[in-house]
Scaffold this motif. Sequence first.
Motif: not given
Length: 328
Positions: A1-2, A25-27, A33-35, A107-109
């Motif tokens: 896991m990162t 880090l969680q998907a 989105l993951l930024i 965050v939500p896209a």
Amino acid sequence: MTSYKAFRIHRDNAQHSAGIEELELQAPDEGELLIRVKYSSINYKDALAGTGKAQILRHYPLTGGIDACGEVTESNDRRFKPGDSVIVTGYELSATADGGYAEYLRVPADWAIPLPDGLTAAQSMALGTAGFTAALALYRMEINGQKPDMGPILITGATGGVGCFAVNIFDGEGFEVNAVTGKADQHGYLEHLGAQEVLGREKVTTYHHALERGHWGGAVDNVGGEMLSSITRKIRPWGNIAAIGLAGGHELNTTVMPFILRGVSLLGINSAGCPYEIREEIWQRLATDLKPRHLDDIVTQTVTLEQLPEVFDQMLEGQIMGRTVVSL
Ligand SMILES: NC(=O)c1ccc[n+]([C@@H]2O[C@H](COP(=O)([O-])OP(=O)(O)OC[C@H]3O[C@@H](n4cnc5c(N)ncnc54)[C@H](OP(=O)(O)O)[C@@H]3O)[C@@H](O)[C@H]2O)c1
């Protein structure tokens, strides 16, 4: 896991604490989105949240930072793909959701604005909530009929982040700008940004009557309290006051006289809750016709996550000039 670094804010048994932590880090979930965050910025609200001087967060613990710009690394929304550059400001960042003081942000896209052509990631965070808010004030005042020939625009808290951008943007739009500052040694800087006259705070805060002589065609107020109380009494007929901040107080002592006898409008500026379509339009304008001519001079420093606590304290003491960008 990162794992990744984030500036976390805690409140346990009414005790505030904050600092850098390693998180896993969680998907992203559906619609998120993951930024990979490249830059963030420091706003007054971030300083209040990061020091615990005001209860900005409504959940604990959270990552601080109301602004972020970076690259999408994973997308669960059809509108975005990996590699897209996006800006996220306001919404629930550092209120009920993790914010931009982290190497990654989920965050939500629906909160992400594509980074417009004409702005780099660093420039978008030089602007950040401060630049966006100054432009939102102009947008709302113009919709409500503000025109340069109605008289000069008074801008308070002028050496702050919102104030510097307001001076530069209103000047760029053809308004005469009168700037108010408590920093006697910064009059030259404000003139360089576009102010035609620079006033000390005490020149504006004094008043004796419900209506005083109309000095200004409109105002952008970052200070609130006695400053705003006084300004309401000194705006010319049909002028607009954009109420943005409370750096000097949250109270407003005035009467209905300016509103019903002069048709003055008090416009509330709420950048965090600004509707998406208006956000998109304002970011486009910040990349084109409203792009501040002195953007580089308004950024006074770029700092790391480690330096945040020091800058928060300076900001709350009113010592910071212009904008501080955070590089991740
Ligand atoms: N409504 C919104 O959506 C929104 C968005 C962004 C910011 N804000 C608010 O707007 C304000 C400005 O934000 P910012 O990020 O530009 O903060 P900032 O960079 O700290 O600027 C605030 C400025 O206000 C002046 N000031 C500070 N304390 C004061 C006092 N006691 N009395 C009078 N003036 C004082 C100082 O300017 P001078 O030394 O030049 O006088 C200071 O540089 C804050 O209250 C913030 O919370 C609201």
